[in-house]
Design a protein around this motif. Sequence first.
Motif, PDB file in Angstrom:
ATOM      1  N   GLY A 199       4.716  -7.023  -0.827  1.00  0.00           N
ATOM      2  CA  GLY A 199       4.602  -8.463  -0.655  1.00  0.00           C
ATOM      3  C   GLY A 199       5.794  -8.999   0.113  1.00  0.00           C
ATOM      4  N   SER A 200       5.698 -10.254   0.508  1.00  0.00           N
ATOM      5  CA  SER A 200       6.789 -10.898   1.237  1.00  0.00           C
ATOM      6  C   SER A 200       7.306 -12.082   0.439  1.00  0.00           C
ATOM      7  CB  SER A 200       6.317 -11.361   2.614  1.00  0.00           C
ATOM      8  OG  SER A 200       5.224 -12.263   2.506  1.00  0.00           O
ATOM      9  N   SER A 201       8.470 -12.568   0.841  1.00  0.00           N
ATOM     10  CA  SER A 201       9.044 -13.759   0.258  1.00  0.00           C
ATOM     11  C   SER A 201       9.819 -14.495   1.343  1.00  0.00           C
ATOM     12  CB  SER A 201       9.978 -13.406  -0.909  1.00  0.00           C
ATOM     13  OG  SER A 201      10.510 -14.573  -1.512  1.00  0.00           O
ATOM     14  N   ASN A 202       9.603 -15.791   1.424  1.00  0.00           N
ATOM     15  CA  ASN A 202      10.300 -16.628   2.416  1.00  0.00           C
ATOM     16  C   ASN A 202       9.915 -16.295   3.849  1.00  0.00           C
ATOM     17  OD1 ASN A 202      11.926 -17.906   0.285  1.00  0.00           O
ATOM     18  ND2 ASN A 202      12.947 -15.924   0.169  1.00  0.00           N
ATOM     19  N   PHE A 203       8.682 -15.851   4.065  1.00  0.00           N
ATOM     20  CA  PHE A 203       8.189 -15.551   5.406  1.00  0.00           C
ATOM     21  C   PHE A 203       7.537 -16.800   6.010  1.00  0.00           C
ATOM     22  CE2 PHE A 203       7.531 -10.757   6.196  1.00  0.00           C
ATOM     23  CZ  PHE A 203       8.748 -10.449   5.595  1.00  0.00           C
ATOM     24  N   ALA A 204       7.754 -16.993   7.301  1.00  0.00           N
ATOM     25  CA  ALA A 204       6.999 -18.019   8.027  1.00  0.00           C
ATOM     26  C   ALA A 204       5.561 -17.543   8.197  1.00  0.00           C
ATOM     27  CB  ALA A 204       7.635 -18.263   9.388  1.00  0.00           C
ATOM     28  N   GLY A 205       4.666 -18.471   8.489  1.00  0.00           N
ATOM     29  CA  GLY A 205       3.265 -18.105   8.658  1.00  0.00           C
ATOM     30  C   GLY A 205       3.056 -17.076   9.738  1.00  0.00           C
ATOM     31  N   TYR A 206       3.753 -17.248  10.865  1.00  0.00           N
ATOM     32  CA  TYR A 206       3.547 -16.293  11.960  1.00  0.00           C
ATOM     33  C   TYR A 206       4.103 -14.924  11.617  1.00  0.00           C
ATOM     34  CZ  TYR A 206       8.401 -16.353  13.768  1.00  0.00           C
ATOM     35  OH  TYR A 206       9.755 -16.208  13.926  1.00  0.00           O
ATOM     36  N   LYS A 207       5.120 -14.857  10.734  1.00  0.00           N
ATOM     37  CA  LYS A 207       5.656 -13.566  10.316  1.00  0.00           C
ATOM     38  C   LYS A 207       4.671 -12.835   9.395  1.00  0.00           C
ATOM     39  CE  LYS A 207       9.580 -12.961  12.394  1.00  0.00           C
ATOM     40  NZ  LYS A 207       9.785 -11.773  13.268  1.00  0.00           N
ATOM     41  N   ILE A 208       3.955 -13.600   8.570  1.00  0.00           N
ATOM     42  CA  ILE A 208       2.907 -12.999   7.757  1.00  0.00           C
ATOM     43  C   ILE A 208       1.841 -12.395   8.667  1.00  0.00           C
ATOM     44  CG2 ILE A 208       0.997 -13.534   6.182  1.00  0.00           C
ATOM     45  CD1 ILE A 208       2.837 -15.634   4.882  1.00  0.00           C
ATOM     46  N   ALA A 209       1.456 -13.155   9.699  1.00  0.00           N
ATOM     47  CA  ALA A 209       0.451 -12.657  10.645  1.00  0.00           C
ATOM     48  C   ALA A 209       0.949 -11.411  11.369  1.00  0.00           C
ATOM     49  CB  ALA A 209       0.100 -13.756  11.649  1.00  0.00           C
ATOM     50  N   GLN A 210       2.171 -11.446  11.863  1.00  0.00           N
ATOM     51  CA  GLN A 210       2.728 -10.284  12.567  1.00  0.00           C
ATOM     52  C   GLN A 210       2.760  -9.061  11.664  1.00  0.00           C
ATOM     53  OE1 GLN A 210       6.588 -11.514  14.005  1.00  0.00           O
ATOM     54  NE2 GLN A 210       5.764 -12.230  15.967  1.00  0.00           N
ATOM     55  N   ALA A 211       3.230  -9.259  10.429  1.00  0.00           N
ATOM     56  CA  ALA A 211       3.342  -8.133   9.507  1.00  0.00           C
ATOM     57  C   ALA A 211       1.986  -7.496   9.241  1.00  0.00           C
ATOM     58  CB  ALA A 211       3.971  -8.594   8.196  1.00  0.00           C
ATOM     59  N   ASN A 212       0.966  -8.308   8.999  1.00  0.00           N
ATOM     60  CA  ASN A 212      -0.327  -7.738   8.647  1.00  0.00           C
ATOM     61  C   ASN A 212      -1.108  -7.245   9.858  1.00  0.00           C
ATOM     62  OD1 ASN A 212       0.176  -8.004   5.957  1.00  0.00           O
ATOM     63  ND2 ASN A 212      -1.762  -9.010   5.486  1.00  0.00           N
ATOM     64  N   GLU A 213      -0.869  -7.814  11.020  1.00  0.00           N
ATOM     65  CA  GLU A 213      -1.490  -7.263  12.229  1.00  0.00           C
ATOM     66  C   GLU A 213      -0.906  -5.891  12.551  1.00  0.00           C
ATOM     67  OE1 GLU A 213      -4.069  -8.174  13.921  1.00  0.00           O
ATOM     68  OE2 GLU A 213      -4.420 -10.002  12.759  1.00  0.00           O
ATOM     69  N   THR A 214       0.414  -5.743  12.356  1.00  0.00           N
ATOM     70  CA  THR A 214       1.040  -4.434  12.564  1.00  0.00           C
ATOM     71  C   THR A 214       0.518  -3.428  11.545  1.00  0.00           C
ATOM     72  OG1 THR A 214       3.053  -5.473  13.420  1.00  0.00           O
ATOM     73  CG2 THR A 214       3.229  -3.183  12.704  1.00  0.00           C
ATOM     74  N   ALA A 215       0.429  -3.859  10.288  1.00  0.00           N
ATOM     75  CA  ALA A 215      -0.079  -2.969   9.245  1.00  0.00           C
ATOM     76  C   ALA A 215      -1.503  -2.515   9.557  1.00  0.00           C
ATOM     77  CB  ALA A 215      -0.039  -3.678   7.890  1.00  0.00           C
ATOM     78  N   LYS A 216      -2.327  -3.448  10.016  1.00  0.00           N
ATOM     79  CA  LYS A 216      -3.711  -3.112  10.357  1.00  0.00           C
ATOM     80  C   LYS A 216      -3.765  -2.069  11.467  1.00  0.00           C
ATOM     81  CE  LYS A 216      -8.004  -5.308  11.939  1.00  0.00           C
ATOM     82  NZ  LYS A 216      -8.627  -6.602  12.341  1.00  0.00           N
ATOM     83  N   ARG A 217      -2.914  -2.248  12.465  1.00  0.00           N
ATOM     84  CA  ARG A 217      -2.890  -1.308  13.592  1.00  0.00           C
ATOM     85  C   ARG A 217      -2.452   0.085  13.154  1.00  0.00           C
ATOM     86  NH1 ARG A 217       1.417  -0.494  16.784  1.00  0.00           N
ATOM     87  NH2 ARG A 217       2.352  -2.504  16.235  1.00  0.00           N
ATOM     88  N   LEU A 218      -1.572   0.141  12.157  1.00  0.00           N
ATOM     89  CA  LEU A 218      -1.055   1.422  11.669  1.00  0.00           C
ATOM     90  C   LEU A 218      -1.918   2.030  10.573  1.00  0.00           C
ATOM     91  CD1 LEU A 218       2.745   0.486  11.451  1.00  0.00           C
ATOM     92  CD2 LEU A 218       1.629   1.844  13.229  1.00  0.00           C
ATOM     93  N   GLY A 219      -2.933   1.294  10.140  1.00  0.00           N
ATOM     94  CA  GLY A 219      -3.768   1.788   9.051  1.00  0.00           C
ATOM     95  C   GLY A 219      -3.144   1.586   7.683  1.00  0.00           C
ATOM     96  N   SER A 220      -2.173   0.687   7.591  1.00  0.00           N
ATOM     97  CA  SER A 220      -1.534   0.364   6.319  1.00  0.00           C
ATOM     98  C   SER A 220      -2.261  -0.808   5.658  1.00  0.00           C
ATOM     99  CB  SER A 220      -0.062   0.001   6.530  1.00  0.00           C
ATOM    100  OG  SER A 220       0.641   1.075   7.143  1.00  0.00           O
ATOM    101  N   PHE A 221      -2.064  -0.957   4.357  1.00  0.00           N
ATOM    102  CA  PHE A 221      -2.762  -2.010   3.620  1.00  0.00           C
ATOM    103  C   PHE A 221      -2.165  -3.383   3.894  1.00  0.00           C
ATOM    104  CE2 PHE A 221      -4.217  -4.032  -0.488  1.00  0.00           C
ATOM    105  CZ  PHE A 221      -5.567  -3.985  -0.174  1.00  0.00           C
TER     106      PHE A 221
END
Length: 332
Positions: free
Chosen positions: A158-180
């Motif tokens: 999980g994240s804490s104190n993330f901006a909205g775009y950082k949440i998007a970046q994190a999960n788009e990267t995870a999706k590309r890598l096959g991470s949850f």
Amino acid sequence: MKYTQLGRTGLKVSRLVLGTMNFGPQTNESDSHSLMDAALDAGVNFFDTANVYGWGENKGRTEEILGTWFAQGGDRRDKVVLATKVYGNMGPDGEAWPNHDKLSALNIRRAVDASLKRLQTDHIDLYQFHHVDRSTPAEEIWQAIDVLIQQGKILYAGSSNFAGYKIAQANETAKRLGSFGLVSEQCLYNLMARDAEMEVIPAAQEYGLGVIPWSPLQGGLLGGALRKEREGGGGTRSTTGRSAEGLADPKVRAQIQAYEDLLDKHGLEPGEVGLAWLLTRPGITGPISGPRTREQLDSALRAVELELSEEVLASLEEIFPGPGPSPESFAW
């Protein structure tokens, strides 16, 4: 106790999160253990901490207090969804030593092992990034997290104190890598601090993250600060620190006066209403309550069962207007 799913996961968590930041600095070990027993008895199964809690030379002390509580047995660990955090510097002897902070693969590996030792457990259910690390590539972070999941040391991130775009970046990267990817975001959110409604909460909802508000009473301002001031509650959180600074602002003071007058009219307790309001908000898993006393815990537990009328909700919106939906609030 009421329960909900944590974001898009199958994990069921209580709608009240027990925050442990005061365990050690404000509440001694024995009393902390009693509060955790009481919370568990009331059905609270979601406990939140961080490796830096204890602060200063005592960093890690709060995790140690949880660890000695788990060690008492009685299925304590099995009943708890345990969340902790990584980011702050945990260098030896309190030094700000290189590679003992932030989210490099090296520090994540080191930090999780240290937390597991202090917590006296073999796994952490929710491992949260305490802050954005702008110097570490997201690919490196997810590689480290995936290794920990494969090793069975953590289950979710999980994240804490993330901006909205950082949440998007994190999960788009995870999706590309096959991470949850991220399953939760812990952010500042309460009646007085509603900026998260603009981007953070919509991003969390879009990517299936549960939202866990911290400081739900804005450092005590929403917990009956003016009443406690009149009653001479010196030394309490509501009359010191961020709360005292807020009351020094005439505009804030007027808001809090209107808030307390409204709740007096309806026979409601300010602290309970502040928590109950959050439970009416879209996307919210549950607010973090960080009690120092049994009385504060009992108040938080009552908030989970409190149903606010449409009249009260409308009046709260008038006193503490939110920013409005994004982008409509700042665009045509």
